[in-house]
Design a protein around this motif. Structure first.
Motif, PDB file in Angstrom:
ATOM      1  N   CYS A 208      44.045  11.264  42.770  1.00 26.57           N
ATOM      2  CA  CYS A 208      43.379   9.969  42.874  1.00 26.57           C
ATOM      3  C   CYS A 208      42.790   9.637  41.511  1.00 26.57           C
ATOM      4  O   CYS A 208      42.022  10.423  40.963  1.00 26.57           O
TER       5      CYS A 208
ATOM      6  N   CYS B 173      38.680   9.515  41.465  1.00 21.33           N
ATOM      7  CA  CYS B 173      37.818  10.683  41.671  1.00 21.33           C
ATOM      8  C   CYS B 173      38.471  11.989  41.237  1.00 21.33           C
ATOM      9  O   CYS B 173      37.848  13.046  41.325  1.00 21.33           O
TER      10      CYS B 173
ATOM     11  N   HIS C 239      44.066  11.096  48.502  1.00 18.83           N
ATOM     12  CA  HIS C 239      43.443  11.273  49.805  1.00 18.83           C
ATOM     13  C   HIS C 239      43.578  10.065  50.721  1.00 18.83           C
ATOM     14  O   HIS C 239      42.698   9.796  51.531  1.00 18.83           O
TER      15      HIS C 239
ATOM     16  N   CYS D 278      37.062   7.510  48.363  1.00 21.17           N
ATOM     17  CA  CYS D 278      36.576   8.621  47.546  1.00 21.17           C
ATOM     18  C   CYS D 278      35.225   9.109  48.075  1.00 21.17           C
ATOM     19  O   CYS D 278      34.962  10.305  48.130  1.00 21.17           O
TER      20      CYS D 278
HETATM   21 ZN   LIG Z   1      39.457   9.272  45.133  1.00 20.91          ZN
END
Ligand SMILES: [Zn+2]
Ligand SMILES: [Zn+2]
Ligand SMILES: [Zn+2]
Ligand SMILES: [Zn+2]
Ligand SMILES: [Zn+2]
Ligand SMILES: [Zn+2]
Length: 381
Positions: free
Chosen positions: A120, A123, A128, A133
């Motif tokens: 991601c 983050c 995910h 996040c």
């Molecule tokens: Zn994230």
């Protein structure tokens, strides 16, 4: 002469440096200030006294000490990347790449580094989808902090000394009776000994007064409720996480199968479906894994029921595909295997898309209500 703003001593003008503004420092002060700040903070300072730091000047001054100069250069890169919304370091092990986002409208997006790491952008955790996040962070913090509650769970659940069935302490009374109908063993919670000798001297072990016993009983019921809900989703989450750890092994199996098929005269294009199937399987596991986090925080609603149906459908399809890839690889008829595998993974893709579309639709329509219960403070004192 002029006065250095760090050591406050007057020096001849020729030995001074500045940052192009009115501030001046002696060379020694400037150099040791930068070195010291870098050691302390681990990154390059952005200013010196009241003046902006002149990077080029520092680089020139540090020419005599290559190690420090290297650190400073690295620190400059770090400063630059962390200050730039479109740049991020790849979190991959031993990877020093910087990833650049072409459009920073949505920073929480899936990026893949040259090294193969997918993460991601916002983050730097594994990708995910479909949770945010911040929800992921909450979940990870909860998991890290949960060991206390798990310990509590362990402390309040014991095995029957006779049949080893799990028995939950359901009140202040230490007189336990096994729920296993074929056992019915009676024992003392405190010493785990047979209850029989306690019959007359029960006070030796039972130290609870009635009020306290009631409080403990209530608190336990409540905690177990939250805890068992959490453990339920944690279990499902961990299950997929563990399966993903076997990803590499499955990939190996599939690749050797592909090699074998190519050896028997099939082309790369003809056997590529196996590689695609593993990719789909891992993707589905990842999606499922994070939807359990979503489900844990989600409040009940009609949409939530639809979500759970979609989730269950993907779960079934995924296990089905996993089964085929792990067990039916011996099938000799390649055309038949291909048809079977393709059917399964296309079905998975459809299910996964349906689940994700519904979740995103819900975000857009503000259908989702989350409850972030921070866990119970266990206060048994
Ligand atoms: Zn994230
Ligand atoms: Zn000075
Ligand atoms: Zn990388
Ligand atoms: Zn028992
Ligand atoms: Zn009793
Ligand atoms: Zn006892």
């Amino acid at each position: 002469t002029v006065i250095c703003e760090i050591c406050c001593q007057s020096r001849p003008y020729s030995g001074m440096v500045g940052s192009g503004c009115a501030h001046v420092f002696c060379v020694d002060c400037y150099r040791s200030y930068v070195a010291q700040r870098m050691l302390q903070a681990g990154h390059a300072p952005r200013s010196i006294a009241a003046a902006l730091l002149d990077d080029q000047l520092v680089l020139r001054l540090l020419e005599g000490s290559p190690k420090l100069r290297g650190q400073f250069q690295k620190a400059l890169v770090t400063n630059f990347v962390t200050c730039n919304r479109r740049l991020a370091f790849c979190p991959g092990a031993d990877c020093e790449c910087v990833v650049r986002l072409l459009d920073d409208a949505v920073r929480a997006c899936r990026v893949t580094c040259r090294c193969g790491k997918t993460f991601c952008f916002a983050c730097a955790q594994d990708w995910h989808e479909p949770i945010s996040c911040s929800m992921l962070r909450r979940w990870q913090q909860k998991n890290a902090g949960e060991s206390m509650s798990t310990q509590w769970f362990m402390a309040n659940t014991k095995e029957c000394p006779k049949c080893h069935a799990t028995i939950e302490k359901n009140g202040g009374c230490n007189h336990m009776k096994c729920r296993n109908a074929t056992c019915n063993h009676e024992f003392c919670w405190v010493c785990m000994d047979d209850w029989q000798p306690h019959g007359k001297e029960w006070y030796n072990c039972n130290r609870f007064d009635e009020e306290r016993a009631e409080r403990v009983r209530r608190q336990q019921a409540l905690s177990r409720n939250y805890l068992s809900r959490y453990l339920h989703y944690y279990d499902l989450y961990m299950n997929h996480l563990k399966s993903l750890e076997f990803e590499a092994r499955l990939q190996e199996t599939v690749h050797s199968k592909m090699d074998e098929m190519q050896y028997h005269g099939l082309s790369w294009i003809e056997v590529k479906f196996l590689r695609d199937a593993v990719a789909v399987l891992c993707n589905c596991r990842r999606v499922l894994m994070y939807t359990y986090v979503f489900a844990y925080y989600l409040k009940p609603s009609n949409q939530q029921k639809i979500f759970e149906d979609n989730q269950r459908n993907l779960q079934l399809a995924t296990e089905d595909l996993s089964e085929v890839l792990e067990r039916e690889m011996q099938l000799e008829d390649v055309a038949q295997l291909k048809r079977l595998v393709q059917d399964k993974f296309r079905f998975c893709e459809t299910r996964s898309a349906a689940l994700l579309d519904h979740v995103y639709e819900g975000y857009r329509m503000s259908c989702w209500d989350f409850e972030f219960h921070e866990g119970l403070k266990l206060n048994l004192a």
